[in-house]
Design a protein around this motif. Structure first.
Motif, PDB file in Angstrom:
ATOM      1  N   GLN A   1      -3.078   8.419   5.397  1.00 31.81           N
ATOM      2  CA  GLN A   1      -2.995   6.967   5.174  1.00 31.81           C
ATOM      3  C   GLN A   1      -2.393   6.335   6.670  1.00 31.81           C
ATOM      4  O   GLN A   1      -2.257   5.246   6.525  1.00 31.81           O
ATOM      5  N   ILE A   2      -2.087   7.001   7.631  1.00 33.26           N
ATOM      6  CA  ILE A   2      -1.448   6.529   8.863  1.00 33.26           C
ATOM      7  C   ILE A   2      -2.476   5.354   9.356  1.00 33.26           C
ATOM      8  O   ILE A   2      -3.740   5.765   9.506  1.00 33.26           O
ATOM      9  N   GLY A   3      -1.971   4.234   9.504  1.00 35.73           N
ATOM     10  CA  GLY A   3      -2.885   3.240  10.061  1.00 35.73           C
ATOM     11  C   GLY A   3      -3.274   2.213   8.953  1.00 35.73           C
ATOM     12  O   GLY A   3      -3.674   0.957   9.435  1.00 35.73           O
ATOM     13  N   ASP A   4      -2.878   2.418   7.805  1.00 37.74           N
ATOM     14  CA  ASP A   4      -3.133   1.587   6.692  1.00 37.74           C
ATOM     15  C   ASP A   4      -2.119   0.345   6.604  1.00 37.74           C
ATOM     16  O   ASP A   4      -1.213   0.659   7.484  1.00 37.74           O
ATOM     17  N   ALA A   5      -2.616  -0.519   6.089  1.00 41.12           N
ATOM     18  CA  ALA A   5      -1.497  -1.810   6.171  1.00 41.12           C
ATOM     19  C   ALA A   5      -0.311  -1.763   5.274  1.00 41.12           C
ATOM     20  O   ALA A   5      -0.447  -0.775   4.209  1.00 41.12           O
ATOM     21  N   TYR A   6       0.534  -2.322   5.427  1.00 36.12           N
ATOM     22  CA  TYR A   6       1.765  -2.650   4.764  1.00 36.12           C
ATOM     23  C   TYR A   6       1.638  -3.912   3.707  1.00 36.12           C
ATOM     24  O   TYR A   6       1.397  -4.994   4.437  1.00 36.12           O
ATOM     25  N   VAL A   7       1.648  -3.713   2.687  1.00 36.33           N
ATOM     26  CA  VAL A   7       1.899  -4.951   1.638  1.00 36.33           C
ATOM     27  C   VAL A   7       2.767  -4.661   0.647  1.00 36.33           C
ATOM     28  O   VAL A   7       2.929  -3.649   0.074  1.00 36.33           O
ATOM     29  N   SER A   8       3.796  -5.654   0.465  1.00 35.00           N
ATOM     30  CA  SER A   8       4.530  -5.595  -0.666  1.00 35.00           C
ATOM     31  C   SER A   8       4.251  -5.614  -2.047  1.00 35.00           C
ATOM     32  O   SER A   8       3.273  -6.155  -2.434  1.00 35.00           O
ATOM     33  N   GLY A   9       4.342  -4.479  -2.538  1.00 36.47           N
ATOM     34  CA  GLY A   9       4.042  -4.197  -4.031  1.00 36.47           C
ATOM     35  C   GLY A   9       2.353  -3.219  -3.774  1.00 36.47           C
ATOM     36  O   GLY A   9       1.894  -3.052  -5.073  1.00 36.47           O
ATOM     37  N   GLY A  10       2.200  -2.786  -2.670  1.00 39.89           N
ATOM     38  CA  GLY A  10       0.859  -2.368  -2.350  1.00 39.89           C
ATOM     39  C   GLY A  10       0.915  -0.867  -2.988  1.00 39.89           C
ATOM     40  O   GLY A  10       1.810   0.010  -2.697  1.00 39.89           O
ATOM     41  N   THR A  11      -0.151  -0.324  -3.784  1.00 33.66           N
ATOM     42  CA  THR A  11      -0.369   1.082  -4.241  1.00 33.66           C
ATOM     43  C   THR A  11      -1.559   1.536  -3.903  1.00 33.66           C
ATOM     44  O   THR A  11      -1.999   2.429  -4.534  1.00 33.66           O
ATOM     45  N   GLY A  12      -2.129   1.085  -2.793  1.00 32.32           N
ATOM     46  CA  GLY A  12      -3.337   1.831  -2.115  1.00 32.32           C
ATOM     47  C   GLY A  12      -4.747   1.023  -2.802  1.00 32.32           C
ATOM     48  O   GLY A  12      -4.468  -0.078  -3.548  1.00 32.32           O
ATOM     49  N   PRO A  13      -5.841   1.534  -2.366  1.00 28.37           N
ATOM     50  CA  PRO A  13      -6.144   2.646  -1.572  1.00 28.37           C
ATOM     51  C   PRO A  13      -5.856   2.505   0.021  1.00 28.37           C
ATOM     52  O   PRO A  13      -5.977   3.478   0.692  1.00 28.37           O
ATOM     53  N   ASN A  14      -5.783   1.235   0.450  1.00 27.38           N
ATOM     54  CA  ASN A  14      -5.820   0.741   1.780  1.00 27.38           C
ATOM     55  C   ASN A  14      -4.764   0.037   2.184  1.00 27.38           C
ATOM     56  O   ASN A  14      -4.351  -0.107   3.468  1.00 27.38           O
TER      57      ASN A  14
END
Length: 276
Positions: free
Chosen positions: A172-185
């Motif tokens: 998952q390295i390089g995926d975005a950070y989003v508060s509350g995010g549970t994937g997949p990206n």
């Protein structure tokens, strides 16, 4: 010869027939004129009477004058009332505009005060978190130093469930950070840890401080791949990540960096737990 022969007679001399006829004609003409005038007199009198009746009387003139004066007074009074009403309306509009301007200024002042207070509260919160992290980092610096040297000198290989957890986290390295995010990206820190452990068939709580309360507390000098690192206190952590071996961890850091792999000394954790 008589005595009266030389005395003139007082008897008027007899007029000639022609003179008599002339006088008779004149008299007839006069009489005819009188007769005609007499016949015409009633019509003229009636006409004069009618004209006299049509002329206004003094009483009607007084009534008309009084009516005109009354109408003029009413018009003047109405004009005065209209002017007074217009003045009141103008005053009311000016007062309303003044009140609205004052209310707007007060609302803007309150909004500015609220924004300032919010900014101060956020600054205090950041300062408190920074102080907490500094204190915890300082308390664990000695144990981290020995852990860093031992982990750097040895190559740790993940096996079993730990290998599955580490492989998922690195993928998952390089995926975005989003508060509350549970994937997949896109992920937040606890969402990534929860998803990684799900690959090993282990269900973890969703919140970071609940995840750090699981398993067994371990020393930072005795870390193994798959251990959960936390920042803050164990029961009140505000950030978590996965130790992947070799003195590194993978975590969803923040919106500016996303999911990254970092050395432990980049941001030393407060502690670790072993759930496997």
């Amino acid at each position: 010869m008589s005595q009266t022969a030389h005395i003139r007679s007082h008897r008027k001399p007899r007029q000639s027939a022609s003179k008599l006829a002339l006088r008779a004609g004149v008299a007839g003409g006069v009489l005819s004129t009188i007769a005609v005038a007499g016949a015409a007199a009633p019509a003229n009198a009636e006409s004069v009477t009618e004209k006299t009746l049509e002329m206004p009387t003094l009483g009607s003139l007084d009534a008309d004058l009084a009516s005109a004066v009354s109408a003029s007074a009413e018009a003047s009074q109405q004009e005065a009332l209209d002017q007074a009403l217009a003045s009141q309306e103008d005053a009311a509009l000016q007062k309303a505009a003044k009140d609205a301007k004052k209310a707007k200024a007060e609302a803007e002042r309150k909004a500015e005060a609220e924004r300032a207070e919010k900014a101060r509260a956020e600054a205090r919160e950041r300062a408190s978190r920074t102080a907490t992290r500094t204190s915890l980092s300082a308390g664990s610096s000695s144990s981290y130093s020995s852990m860093s040297s031992s982990s750097s000198s040895s190559s740790q290989a993940a096996t079993g469930s730990a290998a599955s957890i580490v492989a998922f986290a690195k993928a998952q390295i390089g995926d975005a950070y989003v508060s509350g995010g549970t994937g997949p990206n896109s992920w937040d820190c606890s969402g990534l840890v929860q998803a990684a452990y799900r690959q090993a068939g282990i269900d973890l709580p969703r919140i970071s401080y609940e995840q750090s309360s699981m398993g067994t507390s371990v020393s930072l000098s005795d870390l193994q791949p798959g251990d959960v690192l936390y920042w803050g206190s164990r029961s009140g952590s505000y950030h978590v990540a996965i130790y992947v071996g070799g003195g590194k961890y993978v975590g969803a850091q923040n919106p500016s960096t996303g999911v990254v792999e970092r050395d432990l000394d980049w941001d030393p954790p407060s502690g670790a737990v072993r759930i496997l």
